[in-house]
Write an enzyme that holds these catalytic residues in place. Structure first.
Site, PDB file in Angstrom:
ATOM      1  N   SER A  65     -75.916 -21.800  71.760  1.00 48.84           N
ATOM      2  CA  SER A  65     -75.792 -20.415  71.306  1.00 48.84           C
ATOM      3  C   SER A  65     -74.982 -19.638  72.330  1.00 48.84           C
ATOM      4  O   SER A  65     -73.834 -19.979  72.593  1.00 48.84           O
ATOM      5  CB  SER A  65     -77.186 -19.798  71.088  1.00 48.84           C
ATOM      6  N   THR A  66     -75.556 -18.613  72.950  1.00 46.45           N
ATOM      7  CA  THR A  66     -74.826 -17.768  73.893  1.00 46.45           C
ATOM      8  C   THR A  66     -74.257 -18.597  75.046  1.00 46.45           C
ATOM      9  O   THR A  66     -74.987 -19.282  75.733  1.00 46.45           O
ATOM     10  CB  THR A  66     -75.755 -16.685  74.459  1.00 46.45           C
ATOM     11  N   HIS A  69     -74.749 -21.298  67.200  1.00 45.56           N
ATOM     12  CA  HIS A  69     -75.039 -20.021  66.536  1.00 45.56           C
ATOM     13  C   HIS A  69     -73.758 -19.201  66.468  1.00 45.56           C
ATOM     14  O   HIS A  69     -73.306 -18.648  67.473  1.00 45.56           O
ATOM     15  CB  HIS A  69     -76.108 -19.244  67.300  1.00 45.56           C
ATOM     16  N   ASP A 129     -84.558 -21.637  69.681  1.00 46.15           N
ATOM     17  CA  ASP A 129     -84.152 -22.544  68.618  1.00 46.15           C
ATOM     18  C   ASP A 129     -83.811 -23.917  69.198  1.00 46.15           C
ATOM     19  O   ASP A 129     -83.116 -24.021  70.205  1.00 46.15           O
ATOM     20  CB  ASP A 129     -82.930 -21.961  67.895  1.00 46.15           C
ATOM     21  N   MET A 161     -79.584 -18.027  73.785  1.00 44.68           N
ATOM     22  CA  MET A 161     -80.729 -17.140  73.689  1.00 44.68           C
ATOM     23  C   MET A 161     -81.783 -17.718  72.760  1.00 44.68           C
ATOM     24  O   MET A 161     -81.486 -18.509  71.875  1.00 44.68           O
ATOM     25  CB  MET A 161     -80.284 -15.777  73.150  1.00 44.68           C
TER      26      MET A 161
END
Length: 413
Positions: free
Chosen positions: A229-230, A257, A353, A350
């Site tokens: 993600s991030t 993401h 997940d 973040m």
């Protein structure tokens, strides 16, 4: 598609506010974001500018932790301003903001390679931005996580600001707390399981910083499964650049993401980095060795088996862990298809997940590797997996590639 309300919740009493600069040529958008920042007790607005040139001139004085930087502006646009902002104040983290066009997606990902930390997609119009609760939630969540918002108490959701740019740095003593992931769970009323010496499953050993590690699975992997993600786009490029020339005997499947449009551009970037065929996954597509498949934004990517072959299935169900695509259903379905021959990697991001899905992989006999805190932009996802006791290794990004290749060669160390 992105972060929603539960993951955006941070402490009510931060010990230090995150300093924010907003740079956008639209008076409406600039004023709106500035007001959101000013109203949040965890944040402090230190600058608001209509173009990149003014921001470059002011950044050394304002010393923001985070710069929310628009792409399209007169006089000096965001991409031109980006390296100058970092030159004048290297401690700043840059969060690119752009509408969901293919051109802006390409520019946003290029900005990441030039030093931006992350991006946030803006709604198409001022009226949509004004009424979009999701945009506000995601923007503030990313500002706090990347900027290093620190709260009192055990449930913390923050980035390692001092080390966020040093991919491959050594682990830190903070790793054992997995604070970022725990904050998202606490905000949503969840209590994620953490592995301790007393509760760890059979076959685990105490690793660095008290994290319980599992033994690597005994089967040689037949697929590499990655969740991120991030900070993920930069980490993915670095990892695939390293392993791409050698990964011809297995497929690489990725859930990052990202919104639609961005994932197609990401796939193109990964093709160039790895030298492998790379594209957004298609529903019903048979998985082939030596190919990279990226979950398309706005869809969940899952795997199923048909006539003895792994086949991609795209679903349009609700977000999972506030994300779509999400890593948990991806990992869970991959465990059913590949079993002990699944190797999962959880990179910077973040939230939490991937941790639940990783449990399915290890329960099927597969293995999980996680990026360590010091090399992660945000140690939420890998931290949650580490604390759940499902990882065979928690290591810096610059060691993951060689570790992956050793595992695919059949080595278990």
């Amino acid at each position: 598609m992105g972060l929603m309300s539960a993951e955006a919740t941070v402490a009510k009493s931060p010990s230090r506010q995150v300093k924010v600069m907003v740079v956008d040529d639209s008076v409406v958008i600039r004023g709106l974001i500035s007001r959101w920042v000013s109203e949040d007790p965890a944040l402090e607005l230190v600058g608001s500018h209509r173009n990149g040139r003014l921001a470059v001139e002011d950044i050394a004085k304002s010393k923001p932790d985070i710069v929310v930087l628009d792409i399209e502006m007169p006089d000096m646009d965001g991409l031109t301003a980006l390296p100058l902002l970092l030159k004048n104040y290297s401690k700043a983290r840059i969060l690119m903001a752009s509408t969901l066009t293919r051109r802006n997606a390409e520019i946003s990902l290029r900005a990441l390679s030039l030093g931006a930390t992350d991006y946030v997609p803006k709604p198409e119009s001022n009226s949509q931005i004004t009424t979009s609760r999701e945009f506000r939630t995601e923007l503030l969540a990313k500002i706090k996580a990347i900027g290093g918002a620190v709260e009192d108490g055990p449930a913390q959701f923050r980035a390692s600001r001092a080390t966020a740019g040093r991919l491959g740095a050594a682990p830190t003593a903070r790793a054992q707390q997995s604070r970022q992931a725990l904050a998202a769970d606490t905000a949503a009323g969840r209590k994620p399981a953490t592995a301790t010496a007393a509760s760890a499953p059979v076959g685990t050993v105490a690793g660095p910083n008290g994290i319980m590690l599992r033994k690597m699975g005994s089967a040689r992997p037949r697929a590499l499964l990655i969740g991120s993600s991030t900070g993920g786009p930069q980490a993915l490029e670095k990892l695939l650049q390293e392993i791409g020339p050698q990964m011809r005997s297995a497929p690489i499947l990725i859930t990052q993401h990202m919104p639609a449009t961005f994932t197609a551009i990401l796939a193109d970037h990964l093709a160039r980095a790895s030298g492998m065929p790379s594209a957004e996954a298609q529903d019903g597509e048979v998985v082939q060795n030596g190919h990279i498949y990226v979950a398309p934004g706005g869809k969940h990517m899952e795997l199923t088996k048909q006539a003895g072959q792994a086949v991609i299935r795209l679903t349009d169900g609700p977000p999972v862990n506030f994300c779509k695509p999400a890593v948990d259903p991806f990992f869970e379905s991959a465990a059913q298809v590949y079993g002990a021959a699944a190797l999962g990697v959880i990179l910077t991001g973040m939230g939490h997940d991937g941790a639940a899905g990783a449990r399915h992989i290890v329960d099927a006999g597969g293995s999980i590797l996680a990026q360590d805190e010091a090399s992660s932009v945000v140690w939420g996802m890998p931290g949650a997996a580490a604390q759940a006791g499902v990882c065979a290794a928690v290591i810096p990004l610059n060691q993951i590639g060689s570790k992956v290749m050793r595992v695919f060669r059949g080595e278990r160390t």
